[in-house]
Structures are given as structure tokens and as C-alpha cells.
Design a protein around this motif. Structure first.
Motif, PDB file in Angstrom:
ATOM      1  N   ASP A  76       1.027  -1.049  -0.211  1.00 27.82           N
ATOM      2  CA  ASP A  76      -0.207   0.117  -0.057  1.00 27.82           C
ATOM      3  C   ASP A  76       0.749   0.855   0.172  1.00 27.82           C
ATOM      4  OD1 ASP A  76       0.877   0.068   2.610  1.00 27.82           O
ATOM      5  OD2 ASP A  76      -1.362  -0.098   3.997  1.00 27.82           O
ATOM      6  N   ASP A  77       0.405   2.377   0.358  1.00 32.59           N
ATOM      7  CA  ASP A  77       1.046   3.493   0.490  1.00 32.59           C
ATOM      8  C   ASP A  77       1.451   4.134   1.613  1.00 32.59           C
ATOM      9  OD1 ASP A  77       0.259   3.843  -2.543  1.00 32.59           O
ATOM     10  OD2 ASP A  77      -1.898   5.258  -1.772  1.00 32.59           O
ATOM     11  N   ALA A  78       1.657   3.350   2.229  1.00 35.55           N
ATOM     12  CA  ALA A  78       2.066   3.504   4.182  1.00 35.55           C
ATOM     13  C   ALA A  78       2.612   2.224   4.529  1.00 35.55           C
ATOM     14  CB  ALA A  78       0.811   3.381   4.789  1.00 35.55           C
ATOM     15  N   ASN A  79       3.667   2.025   3.315  1.00 35.88           N
ATOM     16  CA  ASN A  79       4.855   0.801   3.975  1.00 35.88           C
ATOM     17  C   ASN A  79       4.574  -0.584   4.349  1.00 35.88           C
ATOM     18  OD1 ASN A  79       6.989   2.497   3.157  1.00 35.88           O
ATOM     19  ND2 ASN A  79       7.010   3.453   4.955  1.00 35.88           N
ATOM     20  N   ASN A  80       2.840  -0.838   3.532  1.00 37.00           N
ATOM     21  CA  ASN A  80       2.784  -2.580   4.623  1.00 37.00           C
ATOM     22  C   ASN A  80       2.546  -3.730   2.973  1.00 37.00           C
ATOM     23  OD1 ASN A  80       1.830  -1.610   6.899  1.00 37.00           O
ATOM     24  ND2 ASN A  80       0.403  -0.083   6.230  1.00 37.00           N
ATOM     25  N   VAL A  81       3.330  -4.713   3.570  1.00 38.12           N
ATOM     26  CA  VAL A  81       2.979  -5.341   2.391  1.00 38.12           C
ATOM     27  C   VAL A  81       1.969  -6.395   2.902  1.00 38.12           C
ATOM     28  CG1 VAL A  81       4.588  -7.375   0.976  1.00 38.12           C
ATOM     29  CG2 VAL A  81       5.884  -5.286   1.962  1.00 38.12           C
ATOM     30  N   TYR A  82       1.306  -7.051   2.066  1.00 28.84           N
ATOM     31  CA  TYR A  82       0.250  -8.005   2.163  1.00 28.84           C
ATOM     32  C   TYR A  82       0.857  -8.868   0.842  1.00 28.84           C
ATOM     33  CZ  TYR A  82      -2.196  -3.990   4.159  1.00 28.84           C
ATOM     34  OH  TYR A  82      -2.861  -2.363   3.978  1.00 28.84           O
ATOM     35  N   ALA A  83      -0.314 -10.240   1.812  1.00 32.23           N
ATOM     36  CA  ALA A  83      -0.684 -10.980   1.449  1.00 32.23           C
ATOM     37  C   ALA A  83      -2.040 -12.493   1.815  1.00 32.23           C
ATOM     38  CB  ALA A  83       1.587 -12.574   1.031  1.00 32.23           C
ATOM     39  N   VAL A  84      -1.468 -13.600   1.597  1.00 27.61           N
ATOM     40  CA  VAL A  84      -3.187 -14.269   1.465  1.00 27.61           C
ATOM     41  C   VAL A  84      -3.005 -15.071   2.372  1.00 27.61           C
ATOM     42  CG1 VAL A  84      -5.288 -15.135   0.925  1.00 27.61           C
ATOM     43  CG2 VAL A  84      -5.045 -13.230   0.029  1.00 27.61           C
ATOM     44  N   TYR A  94       2.546  -7.023   6.555  1.00 26.95           N
ATOM     45  CA  TYR A  94       3.583  -6.956   7.019  1.00 26.95           C
ATOM     46  C   TYR A  94       4.173  -5.729   6.784  1.00 26.95           C
ATOM     47  CZ  TYR A  94       8.860  -6.480   7.268  1.00 26.95           C
ATOM     48  OH  TYR A  94      10.118  -5.939   6.822  1.00 26.95           O
ATOM     49  N   ASN A  95       4.936  -4.642   8.365  1.00 30.14           N
ATOM     50  CA  ASN A  95       4.783  -3.298   7.737  1.00 30.14           C
ATOM     51  C   ASN A  95       6.191  -2.899   8.346  1.00 30.14           C
ATOM     52  OD1 ASN A  95       5.544  -0.851   9.555  1.00 30.14           O
ATOM     53  ND2 ASN A  95       3.315  -0.327   8.816  1.00 30.14           N
ATOM     54  N   SER A 147       7.679  -0.911  11.260  1.00 30.70           N
ATOM     55  CA  SER A 147       8.696  -1.360  12.145  1.00 30.70           C
ATOM     56  C   SER A 147       9.312  -3.028  12.135  1.00 30.70           C
ATOM     57  CB  SER A 147       6.531  -1.304  13.357  1.00 30.70           C
ATOM     58  OG  SER A 147       6.157  -2.404  12.159  1.00 30.70           O
ATOM     59  N   ASN A 148       9.150  -3.432  11.259  1.00 29.36           N
ATOM     60  CA  ASN A 148       9.057  -4.608  10.825  1.00 29.36           C
ATOM     61  C   ASN A 148       8.912  -5.592  11.312  1.00 29.36           C
ATOM     62  OD1 ASN A 148      11.721  -6.489   9.985  1.00 29.36           O
ATOM     63  ND2 ASN A 148      12.804  -6.972  11.770  1.00 29.36           N
ATOM     64  N   THR A 149       7.070  -5.455  11.345  1.00 28.31           N
ATOM     65  CA  THR A 149       6.279  -6.312  12.366  1.00 28.31           C
ATOM     66  C   THR A 149       5.548  -7.170  11.450  1.00 28.31           C
ATOM     67  OG1 THR A 149       4.762  -4.859  12.951  1.00 28.31           O
ATOM     68  CG2 THR A 149       6.345  -5.833  14.203  1.00 28.31           C
ATOM     69  N   LEU A 150       4.825  -7.920  11.790  1.00 27.37           N
ATOM     70  CA  LEU A 150       3.866  -8.749  11.177  1.00 27.37           C
ATOM     71  C   LEU A 150       2.396  -9.362  11.450  1.00 27.37           C
ATOM     72  CD1 LEU A 150       3.739 -11.177   8.106  1.00 27.37           C
ATOM     73  CD2 LEU A 150       4.289 -12.535   9.033  1.00 27.37           C
ATOM     74  N   SER A 151       1.398  -9.013  11.068  1.00 26.71           N
ATOM     75  CA  SER A 151       0.407  -9.070  11.380  1.00 26.71           C
ATOM     76  C   SER A 151      -0.887  -9.835  10.565  1.00 26.71           C
ATOM     77  CB  SER A 151      -0.499  -8.021  12.211  1.00 26.71           C
ATOM     78  OG  SER A 151      -0.227  -6.841  11.510  1.00 26.71           O
ATOM     79  N   SER A 152      -1.907 -10.416  11.656  1.00 25.14           N
ATOM     80  CA  SER A 152      -2.412 -11.291  10.540  1.00 25.14           C
ATOM     81  C   SER A 152      -4.110 -10.293  10.938  1.00 25.14           C
ATOM     82  CB  SER A 152      -2.154 -12.405  10.722  1.00 25.14           C
ATOM     83  OG  SER A 152      -3.705 -13.204  10.698  1.00 25.14           O
ATOM     84  N   LYS A 153      -4.983 -10.016   9.787  1.00 27.10           N
ATOM     85  CA  LYS A 153      -5.893 -10.170   9.642  1.00 27.10           C
ATOM     86  C   LYS A 153      -7.226 -11.009   9.335  1.00 27.10           C
ATOM     87  CE  LYS A 153      -4.634  -5.057   8.980  1.00 27.10           C
ATOM     88  NZ  LYS A 153      -5.599  -4.426  10.467  1.00 27.10           N
TER      89      LYS A 153
END
Length: 183
Positions: free
Chosen positions: A30-38, A48-49, A52-58
């Protein structure tokens, strides 16, 4: 998650996790330094931000996944997901609220590997991998349309696309590359 450090010319490991990314899943940013995958069989969107070098799950409910395609649209601030290579299901996903919306299916028999966004209100997808058809989804109207001009080769397997800021759709089927001026 790994990222390449240009200055160090190395691939340092940045995050280690037991969270599973779907097999042969596409990723986007996205435009805020997040990388996404399913991930996790379609039950999550992994985030993945970079800062902050963090990985979260939604949480998500895409159902069966196989080579899920995902693209970011800056105009709508939404992710667009085609979760199943051999299917036609299509969703938008809001990472801010973890909500998803079922959208009109791609008007073809399947979604190929070719899937990208111009980041200004359109998603592009190849249909059945043995055809030359390319499709354009317009976010504002929630409609699919055939692109009139198509590359001189089939979508194939292992294809990809990207749209540049000057309005060109670059498209490959894994062995050939073509470009198409978007209107």
C-alpha cells in the motif's frame, strides 16, 4: 519475510514466523509501507509493516485458496483479491477495518496469474490462461470490461502485469512481454 538490503548487497532475515502464506500467493503493497499477502488457507490477510519490521494477521473469509492474486488500489484504499486460480470469485478487503466485500466475479472461466492494479481505480486481470483476453475492473462502478487491444500471445501460466504512472500496462506470459497504452 525477507528484504534485500541494497547497501549491504544481502538478504538479511527480517521476520521469522509460523504464519503460512498461501502457496504461490501474489503480494502487494500500500502507500503506508505495508506489504500484504493472503495466508492460512484464505482465513487471513498477512500484513508486514516495513517501518516497524512486524508481521500481523487480519481475519478474512475468502474460502478455498489456490495461487491467490492480490492488488492494492490507492484511490479506494482497498485490497482486491481473487483467491482461487481456477475460480472467478473476487473481493475487496479493507485492511483498516478487516472487512471484505464480495464483488462481481471476473467474467471468464478463471483468474490467471496476470493480476495487477493501476493504483487509481482499476484492476487488470487475465482470464483463462489459454486465451489472450485481458479484463479491466473499474472500482467506482464495480464493473468488468474486456480490453479491446490484447497482446499477441496467450495469458499462459506464470504471467504477470504492472501499470506504470504514464499509463502503460506491461504484461508477460512468462516468456514474452508486451505493453498496452491504457485510455
Amino acid at each position: 519475510v525477507m528484504r534485500y538490503d541494497l547497501a549491504a548487497a544481502a538478504w538479511p532475515t527480517t521476520v521469522t514466523t509460523t504464519t503460512n502464506v498461501a502457496i504461490e500467493a501474489q503480494h502487494t503493497h500500500d502507500d503506508a509501507n505495508n506489504v500484504y499477502a493472503v495466508g492460512n488457507g484464505g482465513t487471513s490477510v498477512l500484513v508486514y509493516n516495513i517501518g516497524s519490521n512486524t508481521l500481523s494477521s487480519k481475519t478474512s473469509t475468502f474460502g478455498t485458496t489456490s495461487e491467490p492474486r492480490i492488488a492494492w488500489d490507492s484511490a479506494s484504499q482497498l485490497l482486491y483479491v481473487a483467491p482461487y486460480y481456477f475460480g472467478t470469485a473476487f473481493y475487496s478487503y479493507n485492511p483498516a477495518s478487516s472487512t471484505q466485500t464480495t464483488l462481481p466475479s471476473i467474467p471468464d472461466t478463471m483468474v490467471s496469474d496476470v493480476f495487477c492494479s493501476d493504483r487509481s481505480g482499476h484492476i487488470y486481470a487475465g482470464g483463462t490462461y489459454s486465451t489472450t483476453q485481458l479484463w479491466q475492473y473499474t472500482v467506482a462502478t464495480k464493473t468488468w470490461a474486456k480490453l479491446a487491444a490484447v497482446p499477441p500471445f496467450s495469458n499462459g501460466n506464470n504471467g504477470a502485469c504492472t501499470v506504470t504512472a504514464d499509463g502503460w500496462l506491461y504484461y508477460t506470459n512468462g516468456s514474452s512481454v508486451a505493453k498496452l497504452q491504457l485510455l
